[in-house]
Write a protein that holds these residues in place. Structure first.
Motif, mmCIF file in Angstrom:
data_model
loop_
_atom_site.group_PDB
_atom_site.id
_atom_site.type_symbol
_atom_site.label_atom_id
_atom_site.label_comp_id
_atom_site.label_asym_id
_atom_site.label_seq_id
_atom_site.Cartn_x
_atom_site.Cartn_y
_atom_site.Cartn_z
ATOM 1 N N ILE A 162 -1.038 -17.246 -14.045
ATOM 2 C CA ILE A 162 -0.412 -16.023 -14.646
ATOM 3 C C ILE A 162 -0.142 -14.852 -13.509
ATOM 4 O O ILE A 162 -1.155 -14.566 -13.044
ATOM 5 C CB ILE A 162 -1.033 -15.706 -15.869
ATOM 6 N N SER A 163 1.105 -14.422 -13.514
ATOM 7 C CA SER A 163 1.232 -13.366 -12.564
ATOM 8 C C SER A 163 1.420 -11.841 -13.444
ATOM 9 O O SER A 163 2.117 -12.102 -14.468
ATOM 10 C CB SER A 163 2.500 -13.583 -11.969
ATOM 11 N N LYS A 164 1.035 -11.046 -12.886
ATOM 12 C CA LYS A 164 0.997 -9.673 -13.602
ATOM 13 C C LYS A 164 0.948 -8.384 -12.347
ATOM 14 O O LYS A 164 0.244 -8.487 -11.638
ATOM 15 C CB LYS A 164 -0.388 -9.404 -14.352
ATOM 16 N N GLU A 165 1.754 -7.555 -13.006
ATOM 17 C CA GLU A 165 1.570 -6.415 -11.772
ATOM 18 C C GLU A 165 0.661 -5.651 -12.297
ATOM 19 O O GLU A 165 0.158 -4.974 -13.290
ATOM 20 C CB GLU A 165 2.894 -5.833 -12.045
ATOM 21 N N ILE A 166 -0.036 -5.172 -11.049
ATOM 22 C CA ILE A 166 -1.212 -4.154 -11.292
ATOM 23 C C ILE A 166 -0.885 -2.961 -10.275
ATOM 24 O O ILE A 166 -0.327 -3.380 -8.987
ATOM 25 C CB ILE A 166 -2.557 -4.949 -10.823
ATOM 26 N N ILE A 180 1.125 -1.093 -0.148
ATOM 27 C CA ILE A 180 0.008 -0.106 0.128
ATOM 28 C C ILE A 180 0.852 1.179 0.110
ATOM 29 O O ILE A 180 1.774 1.487 0.796
ATOM 30 C CB ILE A 180 -1.041 0.008 1.341
ATOM 31 N N LEU A 181 0.774 1.957 -1.238
ATOM 32 C CA LEU A 181 1.869 2.999 -1.185
ATOM 33 C C LEU A 181 1.306 4.138 -0.296
ATOM 34 O O LEU A 181 0.205 4.418 -0.247
ATOM 35 C CB LEU A 181 1.760 3.641 -2.689
ATOM 36 N N ASN A 182 2.344 4.790 0.512
ATOM 37 C CA ASN A 182 1.933 5.810 1.137
ATOM 38 C C ASN A 182 0.963 5.614 2.321
ATOM 39 O O ASN A 182 0.155 6.204 2.826
ATOM 40 C CB ASN A 182 1.280 7.124 0.223
ATOM 41 N N PHE A 183 1.353 4.342 2.827
ATOM 42 C CA PHE A 183 0.468 3.732 3.865
ATOM 43 C C PHE A 183 0.107 4.667 5.090
ATOM 44 O O PHE A 183 -1.033 4.658 5.641
ATOM 45 C CB PHE A 183 1.036 2.294 4.150
ATOM 46 N N ASP A 184 1.322 5.491 5.628
ATOM 47 C CA ASP A 184 1.444 6.090 6.752
ATOM 48 C C ASP A 184 0.372 7.264 6.484
ATOM 49 O O ASP A 184 0.090 7.757 7.835
ATOM 50 C CB ASP A 184 2.800 6.882 7.118
ATOM 51 N N ALA A 185 -0.007 7.998 5.445
ATOM 52 C CA ALA A 185 -0.897 8.756 5.276
ATOM 53 C C ALA A 185 -2.362 8.501 5.317
ATOM 54 O O ALA A 185 -3.231 9.268 5.688
ATOM 55 C CB ALA A 185 -0.977 9.458 3.814
ATOM 56 N N ILE A 186 -2.609 6.971 5.760
ATOM 57 C CA ILE A 186 -3.938 6.480 5.865
ATOM 58 C C ILE A 186 -4.422 6.544 7.431
ATOM 59 O O ILE A 186 -3.663 6.235 8.332
ATOM 60 C CB ILE A 186 -4.196 5.286 5.496
ATOM 61 N N GLY A 187 -5.668 7.409 7.567
ATOM 62 C CA GLY A 187 -5.997 7.709 8.931
ATOM 63 C C GLY A 187 -7.321 7.473 9.061
ATOM 64 O O GLY A 187 -8.146 6.576 8.396
ATOM 65 N N GLU A 188 -8.175 7.962 9.912
ATOM 66 C CA GLU A 188 -9.607 7.790 10.415
ATOM 67 C C GLU A 188 -10.703 8.405 9.342
ATOM 68 O O GLU A 188 -11.553 8.007 9.228
ATOM 69 C CB GLU A 188 -9.922 8.319 11.768
ATOM 70 N N THR A 189 -10.187 9.293 8.510
ATOM 71 C CA THR A 189 -10.934 9.823 7.401
ATOM 72 C C THR A 189 -10.825 8.816 5.965
ATOM 73 O O THR A 189 -9.331 8.449 6.007
ATOM 74 C CB THR A 189 -10.402 11.347 7.083
ATOM 75 N N LEU A 190 -11.655 8.868 5.286
ATOM 76 C CA LEU A 190 -11.404 8.022 3.999
ATOM 77 C C LEU A 190 -10.327 8.637 3.425
ATOM 78 O O LEU A 190 -10.314 9.713 3.000
ATOM 79 C CB LEU A 190 -12.762 8.202 3.274
ATOM 80 N N THR A 191 -9.505 7.678 2.976
ATOM 81 C CA THR A 191 -8.244 8.308 1.960
ATOM 82 C C THR A 191 -8.030 7.248 0.777
ATOM 83 O O THR A 191 -8.140 6.172 1.184
ATOM 84 C CB THR A 191 -6.952 8.170 2.797
ATOM 85 N N LYS A 245 -2.821 4.252 -3.329
ATOM 86 C CA LYS A 245 -2.528 3.235 -4.456
ATOM 87 C C LYS A 245 -1.764 2.133 -3.946
ATOM 88 O O LYS A 245 -1.340 2.071 -2.734
ATOM 89 C CB LYS A 245 -1.555 3.820 -5.469
ATOM 90 N N VAL A 246 -2.581 0.886 -4.354
ATOM 91 C CA VAL A 246 -1.753 -0.302 -4.055
ATOM 92 C C VAL A 246 -1.159 -1.028 -5.137
ATOM 93 O O VAL A 246 -1.654 -1.023 -6.259
ATOM 94 C CB VAL A 246 -2.919 -1.559 -3.657
ATOM 95 N N LYS A 247 0.124 -1.492 -5.173
ATOM 96 C CA LYS A 247 0.637 -1.848 -6.102
ATOM 97 C C LYS A 247 1.387 -3.254 -5.775
ATOM 98 O O LYS A 247 1.783 -3.732 -4.778
ATOM 99 C CB LYS A 247 2.126 -0.949 -6.509
ATOM 100 N N GLY A 248 1.346 -4.202 -6.739
ATOM 101 C CA GLY A 248 1.622 -5.515 -6.322
ATOM 102 C C GLY A 248 1.419 -6.644 -7.770
ATOM 103 O O GLY A 248 1.042 -6.207 -8.657
ATOM 104 N N ILE A 249 1.469 -7.887 -7.362
ATOM 105 C CA ILE A 249 1.407 -8.832 -8.227
ATOM 106 C C ILE A 249 0.344 -9.479 -7.825
ATOM 107 O O ILE A 249 -0.034 -10.133 -6.934
ATOM 108 C CB ILE A 249 2.656 -9.709 -8.233
#
Lengths: 181, 130
Positions: free
Chosen positions: A122-126, A98-109, A112-116
């Motif tokens: 078949i594996s694909k990066e998304i 989860i990119l920028n995970f530390d910015a997530i708090g109690e308000t809806l944020t 971006k989630v990056k991974g395989i």
């Protein structure tokens, strides 16, 4: 074998956790939607396992293909036997950050989630957008994205091409709770 | 020719609308304890997949958790394993009947096995007896 498993799991859990910082759900929801000329098809899976490590923002998801339930029995049969080949590939998985995970708090944020993503062997990066809220006792994630069946080597015969969309809309909703064991 | 065509159409229609397996009305394929099915999956998942997937399984065990999420009942059965359990997702009908169930109670459930993640998962479960 059991010992190996225990050791493996111990490492797995030590690896992704520092005690309180692991959040997990065993009944996450994923559904997909195919809109085609002939018919609309939906399938729901409410048994998705998702784990978030709140110290690193890593996320791991496991999905049983046979847990996707369809309205029509025949569609479910075709999905498992012909398209997803669930006997050969019983699980789909996602592993990522989860990119920028530390910015997530109690308000809806939105983050971006990056991974395989692995489906049908078949594996694909998304990289996708997902909505997060994080409190002391829960991390809630929801969102949606589009996958193309061609990317995962899923062949749809020409005869039924009008019944099944090439692009499948996937939506998900996970309510992770702190995991203490 | 027309008759043949209409017979074909009829069967095609029947096939297309083939109903799902009725778990409540079907006899279980395999009956065993929560412990046994979990051990089978943790010791050799591929072999267990071949035996249990998509079968109607009757499983007995002790309830360790009862909850309702998204209006659907989920019963967790205790095992001797530290991490794993058997997760039973109830049918709509069974969800209505679950309000009398308590943690610690022994139970027998019948459902369709879809596989193993951290736990063995059964869906469309019906309560066989209490």
């Amino acid at each position: 074998m059991k010992l190996i498993f225990t050791i493996f799991f111990s490492f797995l859990f030590i690896g992704i956790s520092n005690c309180q910082d692991r959040f997990l759900t065993k009944n996450g929801a994923i559904s997909f939607y195919s809109k085609a000329a002939m018919e609309d098809i939906t399938a729901d899976n409410n048994q998705v396992l998702s784990i978030i490590d709140a110290t690193s923002g890593k996320m791991a998801i496991s999905i049983l293909m046979k847990s996707f339930l369809f309205k029509k029995a025949l569609m479910q049969e075709h999905f498992n036997e012909n398209y997803a080949e669930s006997d050969k590939f019983p699980k789909a998985t996602f592993k990522g950050d989860i990119l920028n995970f530390d910015a997530i708090g109690e308000t809806l944020t939105t983050a971006k989630v990056k991974g395989i993503l692995t489906i049908h062997g078949i594996s694909k990066e998304i990289i996708i957008d997902a909505n997060f809220t994080r409190t002391k006792d829960a991390i809630v994630v929801d969102g949606g994205f589009i996958i193309e069946v061609d990317d995962f080597n899923i062949n749809i015969p020409a005869v039924v091409a009008k019944n099944i969309a090439k692009k499948i809309k996937v939506s998900f909703n996970f309510n992770h709770k702190p995991f203490n064991k | 020719m027309l008759v043949l065509g209409s017979i074909c159409a009829f069967f095609a229609y029947k096939m297309y609308h083939k109903p799902h397996v009725n778990v409540a009305a079907s006899k279980s394929d395999i009956s065993l304890s929560a412990d046994k099915i979990l051990t089978d999956f943790t010791s050799d998942e591929n072999a267990a997949n071949a035996v249990y997937l998509e079968k109607i399984i009757e499983v007995n065990g002790i309830i360790s958790d009862v909850k309702i999420e998204n209006e659907k009942g989920i019963i967790t059965l205790k095992t001797n394993d530290d991490f794993g359990s058997v997760l039973c997702h109830l049918s709509e009908n069974a969800t209505k009947e679950m309000n009398t169930l308590k943690t610690g109670q022994s139970i027998r459930l019948k459902g369709i096995c879809t596989g193993f993640l951290m736990d063995v998962i059964l869906v469309k479960c019906e309560i066989s007896n209490q």
